[in-house]
Design an enzyme around this catalytic site. Structure first.
Site, PDB file in Angstrom:
ATOM      1  N   ASN A  81       0.766  -1.090  -0.013  1.00 38.70           N
ATOM      2  CA  ASN A  81      -0.074   0.008   0.013  1.00 38.70           C
ATOM      3  C   ASN A  81       0.936   1.232   0.034  1.00 38.70           C
ATOM      4  O   ASN A  81       1.821   1.249   0.754  1.00 38.70           O
ATOM      5  CB  ASN A  81      -0.836  -0.066   1.270  1.00 38.70           C
ATOM      6  CG  ASN A  81      -1.718   1.209   1.373  1.00 38.70           C
ATOM      7  OD1 ASN A  81      -2.056   1.712   2.525  1.00 38.70           O
ATOM      8  ND2 ASN A  81      -2.164   1.626   0.396  1.00 38.70           N
ATOM      9  N   TYR A 113      -6.815  14.191  -1.290  1.00 38.21           N
ATOM     10  CA  TYR A 113      -6.718  13.254  -0.205  1.00 38.21           C
ATOM     11  C   TYR A 113      -6.282  13.861   1.151  1.00 38.21           C
ATOM     12  O   TYR A 113      -5.351  14.854   0.908  1.00 38.21           O
ATOM     13  CB  TYR A 113      -5.627  12.075  -0.479  1.00 38.21           C
ATOM     14  CG  TYR A 113      -5.340  11.435   0.836  1.00 38.21           C
ATOM     15  CD1 TYR A 113      -5.910  10.126   0.996  1.00 38.21           C
ATOM     16  CD2 TYR A 113      -4.153  11.557   1.134  1.00 38.21           C
ATOM     17  CE1 TYR A 113      -5.801   9.263   2.202  1.00 38.21           C
ATOM     18  CE2 TYR A 113      -3.708  10.790   2.455  1.00 38.21           C
ATOM     19  CZ  TYR A 113      -4.368   9.644   2.889  1.00 38.21           C
ATOM     20  OH  TYR A 113      -3.911   8.901   3.790  1.00 38.21           O
ATOM     21  N   GLU A 122      -9.216  10.797   7.953  1.00 36.01           N
ATOM     22  CA  GLU A 122      -8.689  10.566   6.963  1.00 36.01           C
ATOM     23  C   GLU A 122      -9.794  10.669   5.817  1.00 36.01           C
ATOM     24  O   GLU A 122     -10.820   9.799   5.763  1.00 36.01           O
ATOM     25  CB  GLU A 122      -8.048   9.279   6.646  1.00 36.01           C
ATOM     26  CG  GLU A 122      -7.286   8.890   5.504  1.00 36.01           C
ATOM     27  CD  GLU A 122      -6.751   7.308   5.284  1.00 36.01           C
ATOM     28  OE1 GLU A 122      -7.405   6.658   5.979  1.00 36.01           O
ATOM     29  OE2 GLU A 122      -5.771   7.212   4.793  1.00 36.01           O
ATOM     30  N   TYR A 124     -11.235  11.446   1.529  1.00 38.17           N
ATOM     31  CA  TYR A 124     -10.995  11.174   0.056  1.00 38.17           C
ATOM     32  C   TYR A 124     -11.967  11.801  -0.488  1.00 38.17           C
ATOM     33  O   TYR A 124     -13.224  11.479  -0.420  1.00 38.17           O
ATOM     34  CB  TYR A 124     -10.986   9.601  -0.166  1.00 38.17           C
ATOM     35  CG  TYR A 124     -10.082   8.809   0.065  1.00 38.17           C
ATOM     36  CD1 TYR A 124     -10.022   8.350   1.788  1.00 38.17           C
ATOM     37  CD2 TYR A 124      -8.789   8.380  -0.384  1.00 38.17           C
ATOM     38  CE1 TYR A 124      -9.054   7.269   2.050  1.00 38.17           C
ATOM     39  CE2 TYR A 124      -7.983   7.592  -0.131  1.00 38.17           C
ATOM     40  CZ  TYR A 124      -8.012   7.087   1.305  1.00 38.17           C
ATOM     41  OH  TYR A 124      -7.058   6.116   1.533  1.00 38.17           O
ATOM     42  N   GLU A 213      -2.913   6.382  -4.959  1.00 36.29           N
ATOM     43  CA  GLU A 213      -2.774   5.417  -3.888  1.00 36.29           C
ATOM     44  C   GLU A 213      -2.911   3.982  -4.610  1.00 36.29           C
ATOM     45  O   GLU A 213      -3.893   3.812  -5.643  1.00 36.29           O
ATOM     46  CB  GLU A 213      -3.810   5.415  -3.032  1.00 36.29           C
ATOM     47  CG  GLU A 213      -3.975   4.274  -1.893  1.00 36.29           C
ATOM     48  CD  GLU A 213      -4.697   4.263  -0.621  1.00 36.29           C
ATOM     49  OE1 GLU A 213      -5.357   5.556  -0.655  1.00 36.29           O
ATOM     50  OE2 GLU A 213      -4.589   3.659   0.306  1.00 36.29           O
TER      51      GLU A 213
END
Ligand SMILES: *[C@@H]1O[C@H](CO)[C@@H](O)[C@H](O)[C@H]1NC(C)=O
Ligand SMILES: *[C@@H]1O[C@H](CO)[C@@H](O)[C@H](O)[C@H]1NC(C)=O
Length: 226
Positions: A81, A113, A122, A124, A213
């Protein structure tokens, strides 16, 4: 692409002129793009006036390169990742323009992000993705029309997951564009306002990037933010 030796010759030649045709700033820009063509190490920092962040869990081969101004490239093979990109710190309800190429082979996302603290969130705003729709397994909250598209809004809880303050429990907020695109304008404030309407509150802004990502996949991207 200029070679280093060409630049040295150019710099020497410029010394002979009373009023240079190329400014020192332009030379510095050119030489910093030569340095930038080497791969950037994982971490965070500023580059050519933009904040960047390159996180990797170390799986597979992931190369991230800072480029001129708001540009960067990534290339990854059989990654674990990673999340990498350029933007700002702190983040804000700014309007972000971005363009470029996003070529995943497998599971990957292209998103605005960012993170906030207190609460730790977090978030997105996902513009495009590969073979895996990140909405799978998220909790649906509602919809937003913005920047010529429809975004579906979701939340998710992460347990003992990596974060900007180390391993932590935190919430994810998602806006996922229903028709994928690579390039355009993202009015971040529209998303912040819509999230608030659904009780999804943000804390103190930390960084905010246009991120590539990858998750257990391969691919490449070349993105410029402004
Ligand atoms: C990473 O690159 C090295 C050198 O090119 C190669 O030997 C290795 O197999 C690659 N690993 C993965 C996971 O692709
Ligand atoms: C996250 O929550 C779980 C379950 O509630 C708890 O066991 C764990 O210690 C928490 N992790 C952190 C990093 O606080």
């Amino acid at each position: 692409m200029f070679s280093s030796s060409f630049l040295l010759t150019l710099a020497a030649a410029l010394g002979a002129f009373a009023s240079p045709i190329v400014s020192i700033e332009e030379l510095q820009d050119a030489s910093s793009s030569i340095l930038d063509s080497r791969s950037t190490s994982p971490g965070t920092g500023t580059n050519n006036g933009f904040y960047y962040s390159f996180y990797t869990d170390g799986g597979g081969n992931v190369t991230y390169n800072n480029g001129a101004k708001g540009s960067y490239t990534t290339q990854w093979t059989n990654c674990g990742n990673f999340v990498a990109g350029k933007g700002w710190n702190p983040g804000s309800a700014r309007t972000i323009s971005y363009s470029g190429i996003f070529s995943p082979n497998g599971n990957a996302y292209l998103s605005v992000y960012g993170w906030t603290t207190d609460p730790l969130v977090e978030y997105y705003i996902t513009e495009s993705y590969g073979t895996y729709n990140p909405a799978t397994g998220l909790t649906y909250k509602g919809q937003l029309s913005s920047d010529g598209g429809t975004y579906n809004i979701y939340t998710s809880t992460r347990t003992n997951a990596p974060s900007i303050v180390g391993t932590a429990n935190f919430t994810q907020y998602w806006s996922i564009r229903s028709s994928k695109r690579v390039g355009g304008t993202v009015t971040v404030g529209n998303h912040f306002n819509a999230w608030k309407k659904y009780g999804m509150n943000l804390g103190t802004q930390n960084y905010q990037i246009v991120a590539t990502e990858g998750y257990e996949s391969s691919g490449s991207s070349a993105i410029t933010v402004s």
